[in-house]
Design a protein around this motif. Structure first.
Motif, PDB file in Angstrom:
ATOM      1  N   GLU A  46       0.913  -1.126  -0.240  1.00  0.00           N
ATOM      2  CA  GLU A  46      -0.131  -0.047  -0.017  1.00  0.00           C
ATOM      3  C   GLU A  46       0.701   1.417  -0.142  1.00  0.00           C
ATOM      4  OE1 GLU A  46      -2.332  -0.138   3.519  1.00  0.00           O
ATOM      5  OE2 GLU A  46      -0.990  -0.101   4.915  1.00  0.00           O
ATOM      6  N   PHE A  47       0.307   2.359  -0.791  1.00  0.00           N
ATOM      7  CA  PHE A  47       1.022   3.433  -0.538  1.00  0.00           C
ATOM      8  C   PHE A  47       1.160   4.221   0.746  1.00  0.00           C
ATOM      9  CE2 PHE A  47       2.189   7.633  -2.415  1.00  0.00           C
ATOM     10  CZ  PHE A  47       1.567   8.359  -1.656  1.00  0.00           C
ATOM     11  N   VAL A  48       2.144   4.993   1.125  1.00  0.00           N
ATOM     12  CA  VAL A  48       2.405   5.596   2.302  1.00  0.00           C
ATOM     13  C   VAL A  48       2.386   6.908   1.933  1.00  0.00           C
ATOM     14  CG1 VAL A  48       3.764   5.907   4.300  1.00  0.00           C
ATOM     15  CG2 VAL A  48       3.293   3.763   3.586  1.00  0.00           C
ATOM     16  N   ALA A  49       3.483   7.364   1.197  1.00  0.00           N
ATOM     17  CA  ALA A  49       3.749   8.990   0.896  1.00  0.00           C
ATOM     18  C   ALA A  49       4.632   9.203  -0.589  1.00  0.00           C
ATOM     19  CB  ALA A  49       4.564   9.503   2.090  1.00  0.00           C
ATOM     20  N   ALA A  50       4.347  10.163  -0.957  1.00  0.00           N
ATOM     21  CA  ALA A  50       5.056  10.461  -2.167  1.00  0.00           C
ATOM     22  C   ALA A  50       5.573  11.929  -2.250  1.00  0.00           C
ATOM     23  CB  ALA A  50       4.220  10.466  -3.347  1.00  0.00           C
ATOM     24  N   ILE A  51       6.745  12.218  -2.940  1.00  0.00           N
ATOM     25  CA  ILE A  51       7.390  13.536  -3.034  1.00  0.00           C
ATOM     26  C   ILE A  51       7.618  13.914  -4.370  1.00  0.00           C
ATOM     27  CG2 ILE A  51       9.483  12.867  -2.455  1.00  0.00           C
ATOM     28  CD1 ILE A  51       9.730  15.574  -0.728  1.00  0.00           C
ATOM     29  N   THR A  58       3.932  17.255  -1.808  1.00  0.00           N
ATOM     30  CA  THR A  58       3.961  15.804  -1.080  1.00  0.00           C
ATOM     31  C   THR A  58       2.603  15.230  -0.941  1.00  0.00           C
ATOM     32  OG1 THR A  58       4.052  16.964   1.212  1.00  0.00           O
ATOM     33  CG2 THR A  58       5.997  16.331   0.333  1.00  0.00           C
ATOM     34  N   SER A  59       2.494  14.199  -0.809  1.00  0.00           N
ATOM     35  CA  SER A  59       1.005  13.571  -0.482  1.00  0.00           C
ATOM     36  C   SER A  59       1.317  12.412   0.451  1.00  0.00           C
ATOM     37  CB  SER A  59       0.532  13.253  -1.741  1.00  0.00           C
ATOM     38  OG  SER A  59       1.270  12.203  -2.486  1.00  0.00           O
ATOM     39  N   TYR A  60       0.138  12.097   1.129  1.00  0.00           N
ATOM     40  CA  TYR A  60       0.127  11.054   2.205  1.00  0.00           C
ATOM     41  C   TYR A  60      -1.084  10.007   2.235  1.00  0.00           C
ATOM     42  CZ  TYR A  60       3.858  13.970   4.087  1.00  0.00           C
ATOM     43  OH  TYR A  60       5.078  14.496   4.292  1.00  0.00           O
ATOM     44  N   VAL A  61      -1.105   8.928   2.536  1.00  0.00           N
ATOM     45  CA  VAL A  61      -2.437   8.342   2.763  1.00  0.00           C
ATOM     46  C   VAL A  61      -2.906   8.807   4.117  1.00  0.00           C
ATOM     47  CG1 VAL A  61      -1.204   6.355   4.069  1.00  0.00           C
ATOM     48  CG2 VAL A  61      -3.308   5.888   2.662  1.00  0.00           C
ATOM     49  N   ASP A  62      -4.315   8.781   4.131  1.00  0.00           N
ATOM     50  CA  ASP A  62      -4.889   9.392   5.173  1.00  0.00           C
ATOM     51  C   ASP A  62      -4.336   9.059   6.597  1.00  0.00           C
ATOM     52  OD1 ASP A  62      -8.090   9.990   3.903  1.00  0.00           O
ATOM     53  OD2 ASP A  62      -6.397  11.047   3.597  1.00  0.00           O
ATOM     54  N   PHE A  63      -4.190   7.643   6.718  1.00  0.00           N
ATOM     55  CA  PHE A  63      -3.812   7.149   8.089  1.00  0.00           C
ATOM     56  C   PHE A  63      -2.449   7.397   8.592  1.00  0.00           C
ATOM     57  CE2 PHE A  63      -1.359   3.704   6.323  1.00  0.00           C
ATOM     58  CZ  PHE A  63      -2.293   3.228   5.294  1.00  0.00           C
ATOM     59  N   PHE A  68       3.675  10.759   9.956  1.00  0.00           N
ATOM     60  CA  PHE A  68       4.727  10.664   8.793  1.00  0.00           C
ATOM     61  C   PHE A  68       5.184  11.645   7.998  1.00  0.00           C
ATOM     62  CE2 PHE A  68       4.163   5.782   8.462  1.00  0.00           C
ATOM     63  CZ  PHE A  68       3.978   5.528   9.743  1.00  0.00           C
ATOM     64  N   THR A  69       6.428  12.089   7.858  1.00  0.00           N
ATOM     65  CA  THR A  69       6.863  13.143   7.049  1.00  0.00           C
ATOM     66  C   THR A  69       7.880  12.692   5.945  1.00  0.00           C
ATOM     67  OG1 THR A  69       6.440  14.708   8.805  1.00  0.00           O
ATOM     68  CG2 THR A  69       8.015  15.258   6.874  1.00  0.00           C
ATOM     69  N   ILE A  70       7.518  12.897   4.555  1.00  0.00           N
ATOM     70  CA  ILE A  70       8.542  12.725   3.504  1.00  0.00           C
ATOM     71  C   ILE A  70       9.171  13.750   3.106  1.00  0.00           C
ATOM     72  CG2 ILE A  70       6.789  13.106   1.583  1.00  0.00           C
ATOM     73  CD1 ILE A  70       8.141  10.656   0.165  1.00  0.00           C
ATOM     74  N   ALA A  71      10.485  13.480   3.038  1.00  0.00           N
ATOM     75  CA  ALA A  71      11.500  14.648   2.504  1.00  0.00           C
ATOM     76  C   ALA A  71      12.472  14.043   1.583  1.00  0.00           C
ATOM     77  CB  ALA A  71      12.027  15.141   3.836  1.00  0.00           C
ATOM     78  N   ARG A  72      13.147  15.326   0.902  1.00  0.00           N
ATOM     79  CA  ARG A  72      14.294  14.580   0.153  1.00  0.00           C
ATOM     80  C   ARG A  72      15.513  15.777   0.217  1.00  0.00           C
ATOM     81  NH1 ARG A  72      12.065  13.358  -5.453  1.00  0.00           N
ATOM     82  NH2 ARG A  72      14.298  13.347  -6.079  1.00  0.00           N
ATOM     83  N   PRO A 102       8.811  13.350 -12.804  1.00  0.00           N
ATOM     84  CA  PRO A 102       9.035  14.241 -11.701  1.00  0.00           C
ATOM     85  C   PRO A 102       7.730  14.365 -10.511  1.00  0.00           C
ATOM     86  CG  PRO A 102       8.526  15.373 -13.547  1.00  0.00           C
ATOM     87  CD  PRO A 102       9.073  14.238 -13.881  1.00  0.00           C
ATOM     88  N   ILE A 103       6.545  14.125 -11.193  1.00  0.00           N
ATOM     89  CA  ILE A 103       5.590  14.013 -10.487  1.00  0.00           C
ATOM     90  C   ILE A 103       4.866  12.629 -10.507  1.00  0.00           C
ATOM     91  CG2 ILE A 103       2.985  14.861 -10.503  1.00  0.00           C
ATOM     92  CD1 ILE A 103       5.160  17.155 -10.090  1.00  0.00           C
TER      93      ILE A 103
END
Length: 124
Positions: A46-51, A58-63, A68-72, A102-103
């Motif tokens: 399952e998807f968790v996060a993307a950047i 950035t985007s996150y799954v609701d739960f 959680f925080t995604i960074a690069r 890129p997206i």
């Protein structure tokens, strides 16, 4: 050949924190969005996060929103996932993935390179 290597997984008590890292070989890292997925035993990935490639979107799954925080860091070819307020249901193998461009969105088909995964186990 593009390679993704995750690290940072481990065993943590509920309420604790972990920081996952994923280093990507190859050039033009900033040209590609990155994502984190997870797979628990007996469940589908399952998807968790993307950047985005630039890091501005950035985007996150609701739960996981708010936990959680995604960074690069494009200078280090590395994407991170900070996991806070961990819950036993966060137990899974966590995978990073490189997007086709890129997206990226939350579909696994938007990614064409995957890491080997890192285990996160949260005890109650």
């Amino acid at each position: 050949q593009v390679q993704l290597v995750e690290s940072g997984g481990g065993l943590m008590h509920a309420g604790g924190s972990l920081k996952l890292s994923c280093t990507v070989s190859g050039r033009a890292f900033s040209n590609y969005g990155m994502g984190w997925f997870r797979q628990a035993p007996g469940k589908e990935r399952e998807f968790v996060a993307a950047i985005s490639g630039s890091g501005r979107t950035t985007s996150y799954v609701d739960f996981v929103k708010g936990r959680f925080t995604i960074a690069r860091d494009n200078a280090k070819n590395t994407v991170y996932l900070q996991l806070n307020s961990l819950k036993p249901e966060d137990t899974a193998v966590y995978y990073c993935a490189r997007g086709l461009g890129p997206i990226v969105d939350d579909r696994p088909t938007s990614f064409n390179y995957w890491g080997q995964g890192t285990q996160v186990t949260v005890s109650s």
